[in-house]
Design an enzyme around this catalytic site. Structure first.
Site, PDB file in Angstrom:
ATOM      1  N   GLU A 160      -3.252  -6.598  15.557  1.00  0.00           N
ATOM      2  CA  GLU A 160      -2.863  -5.300  14.991  1.00  0.00           C
ATOM      3  C   GLU A 160      -4.037  -4.321  15.082  1.00  0.00           C
ATOM      4  O   GLU A 160      -3.851  -3.116  15.170  1.00  0.00           O
ATOM      5  CB  GLU A 160      -2.381  -5.470  13.536  1.00  0.00           C
ATOM      6  CG  GLU A 160      -1.573  -4.284  13.033  1.00  0.00           C
ATOM      7  CD  GLU A 160      -0.816  -4.563  11.738  1.00  0.00           C
ATOM      8  OE1 GLU A 160       0.313  -5.081  11.791  1.00  0.00           O
ATOM      9  OE2 GLU A 160      -1.356  -4.240  10.662  1.00  0.00           O
TER      10      GLU A 160
ATOM     11  N   LYS B 259      10.545  -0.274  13.666  1.00  0.00           N
ATOM     12  CA  LYS B 259      11.060  -0.009  12.303  1.00  0.00           C
ATOM     13  C   LYS B 259      12.081   1.125  12.349  1.00  0.00           C
ATOM     14  O   LYS B 259      13.138   1.051  11.725  1.00  0.00           O
ATOM     15  CB  LYS B 259       9.913   0.429  11.383  1.00  0.00           C
ATOM     16  CG  LYS B 259       9.030  -0.680  10.878  1.00  0.00           C
ATOM     17  CD  LYS B 259       8.185  -0.113   9.729  1.00  0.00           C
ATOM     18  CE  LYS B 259       6.774  -0.613   9.770  1.00  0.00           C
ATOM     19  NZ  LYS B 259       5.866   0.089   8.889  1.00  0.00           N
TER      20      LYS B 259
ATOM     21  N   GLY C 247      -4.233  -2.174   5.381  1.00  0.00           N
ATOM     22  CA  GLY C 247      -3.435  -3.291   4.877  1.00  0.00           C
ATOM     23  C   GLY C 247      -4.028  -4.648   5.221  1.00  0.00           C
ATOM     24  O   GLY C 247      -4.173  -5.527   4.373  1.00  0.00           O
ATOM     25  N   ARG C 248      -4.410  -4.835   6.494  1.00  0.00           N
ATOM     26  CA  ARG C 248      -4.880  -6.177   6.906  1.00  0.00           C
ATOM     27  C   ARG C 248      -6.283  -6.494   6.409  1.00  0.00           C
ATOM     28  O   ARG C 248      -6.789  -7.590   6.644  1.00  0.00           O
ATOM     29  CB  ARG C 248      -4.769  -6.329   8.427  1.00  0.00           C
ATOM     30  CG  ARG C 248      -5.489  -5.266   9.231  1.00  0.00           C
ATOM     31  CD  ARG C 248      -5.074  -5.316  10.703  1.00  0.00           C
ATOM     32  NE  ARG C 248      -5.553  -4.159  11.454  1.00  0.00           N
ATOM     33  CZ  ARG C 248      -4.935  -2.989  11.484  1.00  0.00           C
ATOM     34  NH1 ARG C 248      -3.838  -2.793  10.785  1.00  0.00           N
ATOM     35  NH2 ARG C 248      -5.416  -1.992  12.203  1.00  0.00           N
TER      36      ARG C 248
ATOM     37  N   GLU D  31      10.988  -4.474   3.624  1.00  0.00           N
ATOM     38  CA  GLU D  31      11.096  -5.876   3.186  1.00  0.00           C
ATOM     39  C   GLU D  31      10.648  -6.024   1.733  1.00  0.00           C
ATOM     40  O   GLU D  31      11.304  -6.683   0.917  1.00  0.00           O
ATOM     41  CB  GLU D  31      10.222  -6.780   4.070  1.00  0.00           C
ATOM     42  CG  GLU D  31      10.674  -6.907   5.509  1.00  0.00           C
ATOM     43  CD  GLU D  31       9.991  -5.904   6.432  1.00  0.00           C
ATOM     44  OE1 GLU D  31       9.663  -4.772   5.977  1.00  0.00           O
ATOM     45  OE2 GLU D  31       9.801  -6.227   7.616  1.00  0.00           O
TER      46      GLU D  31
ATOM     47  N   HIS E 273      -0.742 -32.196  19.382  1.00  0.00           N
ATOM     48  CA  HIS E 273       0.544 -32.771  19.793  1.00  0.00           C
ATOM     49  C   HIS E 273       1.557 -31.670  20.107  1.00  0.00           C
ATOM     50  O   HIS E 273       2.751 -31.931  20.177  1.00  0.00           O
ATOM     51  CB  HIS E 273       1.078 -33.689  18.690  1.00  0.00           C
ATOM     52  CG  HIS E 273       0.152 -34.846  18.417  1.00  0.00           C
ATOM     53  ND1 HIS E 273       0.272 -36.049  19.051  1.00  0.00           N
ATOM     54  CD2 HIS E 273      -0.940 -34.942  17.614  1.00  0.00           C
ATOM     55  CE1 HIS E 273      -0.689 -36.860  18.635  1.00  0.00           C
ATOM     56  NE2 HIS E 273      -1.445 -36.215  17.760  1.00  0.00           N
TER      57      HIS E 273
ATOM     58  N   LYS F 231       0.838  -1.198   0.000  1.00  0.00           N
ATOM     59  CA  LYS F 231       0.000   0.000   0.000  1.00  0.00           C
ATOM     60  C   LYS F 231       0.876   1.252   0.000  1.00  0.00           C
ATOM     61  O   LYS F 231       0.674   2.170  -0.779  1.00  0.00           O
ATOM     62  CB  LYS F 231      -0.918  -0.031   1.230  1.00  0.00           C
ATOM     63  CG  LYS F 231      -1.885   1.111   1.273  1.00  0.00           C
ATOM     64  CD  LYS F 231      -2.824   0.988   2.449  1.00  0.00           C
ATOM     65  CE  LYS F 231      -3.647   2.260   2.549  1.00  0.00           C
ATOM     66  NZ  LYS F 231      -4.434   2.322   3.763  1.00  0.00           N
TER      67      LYS F 231
HETATM   68  O1  F6P Z   1       2.741  -4.418   9.888  1.00  0.00           O
HETATM   69  C1  F6P Z   1       2.463  -3.091   9.596  1.00  0.00           C
HETATM   70  C2  F6P Z   1       1.869  -2.894   8.240  1.00  0.00           C
HETATM   71  O2  F6P Z   1       1.670  -1.548   8.029  1.00  0.00           O
HETATM   72  C3  F6P Z   1       0.579  -3.666   8.019  1.00  0.00           C
HETATM   73  O3  F6P Z   1      -0.538  -3.056   8.501  1.00  0.00           O
HETATM   74  C4  F6P Z   1       0.594  -3.836   6.563  1.00  0.00           C
HETATM   75  O4  F6P Z   1      -0.268  -4.856   6.204  1.00  0.00           O
HETATM   76  C5  F6P Z   1       2.040  -4.150   6.277  1.00  0.00           C
HETATM   77  O5  F6P Z   1       2.747  -3.357   7.208  1.00  0.00           O
HETATM   78  C6  F6P Z   1       2.517  -3.891   4.891  1.00  0.00           C
HETATM   79  O6  F6P Z   1       2.378  -2.558   4.516  1.00  0.00           O
HETATM   80  P1  F6P Z   1       2.457  -2.120   2.989  1.00  0.00           P
HETATM   81  O7  F6P Z   1       1.306  -2.759   2.282  1.00  0.00           O
HETATM   82  O8  F6P Z   1       2.387  -0.625   2.989  1.00  0.00           O
HETATM   83  O9  F6P Z   1       3.752  -2.618   2.430  1.00  0.00           O
END
Ligand code: F6P
Length: 506
Positions: free
Chosen positions: A352, A493, A266-267, A212, A383, A206
């Site tokens: 979250e 972060k 995002g979630r 990452e 288990h 987003k």
């Molecule tokens: O973990 C934090 C967060 O902002 C989430 O809410 C989101 O899903 C994820 O990082 C990835 O964010 P982006 O889609 O901006 O890369």
């Protein structure tokens, strides 16, 4: 910062909360076994069905009076009004000054709803058309055999879960891979055996600033550059983002960029173009069926009275345990290998969203909020940590999620799998007395919900995921917290960035 009609009343000051507290004192010693013995209709009365989903909440430490008091509390907290506001696009995400309209992505909003002069329904229709035409062309041209979806958190869990859950429906000749972790080993393992010429990358972010995802996308670019001509690289990328400029700067062609609206968290984004790998891997019709399932859950949540409302009851029972019984964890147990990623998905959704200590009035809260969510796939989890569920000192309410019909039937495997759902929930509730050998004593009286899906289809999965989304919204509303921001992920972060510059210079 709050919504204008919101009342800033601490929960403990509410009469309905006090009534629940008083009621708790009268039921704290109740024995679930006896509730069943005294009321032969309990299972039927405490089971709700919606389309292919059955929600059995009979094995909980609740009576009809408990539920009545919980409904009273929910009404006093304005849950019904708030539910209306969610679907009508009110700015419920108060810290970021925007609505949380993920349900609009599955058709659950008024056709007249405009945000910033843009009509939401038109926007959603256009986005879906773009996904559909891209998907059709992808399948017709057969240029790519492999899709690597690069994203993390909400840009990964949902699409990954759905592709794994429904892989029996995948389009012939298409494989999908998910790359999320910045760990170089994840990159190496994901790319192993892939042919650059045949691989399409989707960068889902987003913000398009997540470290990452950016790093993995850069490495993917280099991986391609080693094998194909520079001028062909852009044709191997598409992006899903609300930061179009950054995607273009990275080298994605503007026509290969899918928009993610800023009113989708995002979630909650799997229903948006972040679900592109679902459409490519399972076919557009299956993606549509997933959205329709979630839409049906929206209608159920929006229109059913609280007393017959699955996500409302899920949320209220969770709150009952968290705030009155002080149970601090909640276990998610899918009895389906195909749903192996469900626990992680719900972990993010719940923790979250509601792992917060400040309310929408920017004041610290003095009551418990989100539980620690954990779990695993049945029967493997039996288990792993079931010893603690049965005999540990903590009582941990659990959701058992099971399929009536196996995805890939094999002899009597499924009967045996299901027998564990029945046996374990019964064991947790009934316990077994053994005074002579205390180590063999099971106290029982440990609560569970059982969620039965007739079968695992795009529709039933859409229903299930949207029910959990709404459950978490219900709890966030009752706790008066903003379920739609996630500032808690920022500090780590920032400090990692500082640590990185030190590591580089050392
Ligand atoms: O973990 C934090 C967060 O902002 C989430 O809410 C989101 O899903 C994820 O990082 C990835 O964010 P982006 O889609 O901006 O890369």
């Amino acid at each position: 910062m709050s919504n204008e009609n919101e009342e800033n009343i601490t929960l403990s000051a509410r009469l309905e909360w006090q009534a629940l507290r008083a009621h708790y004192e009268t039921v704290r010693d109740l024995d679930m076994k006896l509730l069943f013995k005294d009321d032969l209709g309990r299972k039927t009365d405490f089971t709700l069905k919606h389309e292919g989903i059955e929600f059995d909440y009979s094995k909980n430490k609740i009576t009809s009076q408990t539920l009545e008091l919980l409904f009273n509390f929910a009404r006093a907290q304005g849950l019904e009004e708030r539910r209306e506001q969610l679907f009508s696009g009110a700015n419920l995400n108060v810290s970021e000054h925007r609505p949380a309209l993920h349900s609009a992505l599955r058709g659950s909003c008024s056709p007249k709803l405009d945000i910033d002069d843009s009509n939401i329904k038109n926007y959603v229709d256009r986005s879906l058309e773009k996904i559909e035409s891209f998907t059709k062309e992808f399948h017709a041209k057969k240029r790519f055999t492999d899709i690597v979806h690069i994203g993390i958190g909400g840009s990964d869990f949902g699409p990954h879960l759905v592709c794994e859950a429904l892989k029996h429906l995948s389009v012939r000749g298409v494989k999908v891979h998910f790359l999320s972790n910045i760990d170089p080993d994840h990159f190496a393992d994901t790319m192993e055996g892939l042919t650059p010429k045949k691989t399409l990358f989707i960068i889902a972010s987003k913000s398009f600033s997540t470290q990452e995802t950016r790093q993995n996308a850069k490495s993917a670019r280099s991986w391609l550059a080693a094998k194909i001509k520079e001028k062909d690289i852009a044709g191997h990328f598409c992006a899903v983002t609300s930061n179009k400029g950054a995607a273009i700067e990275f080298g994605v062609k503007p026509e290969s960029i899918f928009d993610m609206a800023d009113w989708v968290g995002g979630r909650f984004s799997l229903w948006s173009a972040a679900g592109l790998p679902i459409a490519l891997y399972l076919g557009f019709d299956n993606f549509k069926a997933l959205l329709e399932g979630a839409h049906s859950a929206d209608l159920h949540f929006q229109n059913s009275p609280l007393e017959r409302n699955i996500p409302v009851i899920m949320g209220l029972i969770g709150l009952w345990y968290r705030n009155f019984w002080n149970y601090n964890a909640h276990c998610i147990l899918p009895y389906s290998s195909r749903l192996c990623l469900l626990t992680t998905y719900i972990q993010q959704l719940d923790m979250e969203s509601n792992g917060k200590s400040v309310n929408i009035f920017a004041q610290p809260v003095n009551y418990a909020t989100a539980p620690i969510v954990f779990g695993g796939t049945g029967t493997n989890a039996q288990h792993t940590f079931f010893q603690l569920l049965h005999q540990g000192r903590d009582v941990i309410p659990a959701d058992f999620i099971a399929l009536r019909q196996a995805v890939m039937p094999l002899g009597n495997h499924h009967e045996k799998l299901i027998s564990h759902v029945v046996g374990q929930t019964k064991a947790l509730m009934e316990g077994r007395t053994n005074k002579e050998e205390p180590h063999k004593h099971f106290a029982g009286n440990r609560p569970t919900n059982t969620v039965w899906l007739d079968s695992l289809t795009p529709h039933s999965l859409g229903l299930l995921l949207a029910f959990y989304e709404h459950k978490i919204f219900v709890q966030g509303t009752l706790w008066q917290i903003n379920s739609f921001d996630q500032y808690g992920v920022e500090l780590g972060k920032d400090l990692a960035r500082l640590a990185l510059s030190k590591i580089k210079n050392s």
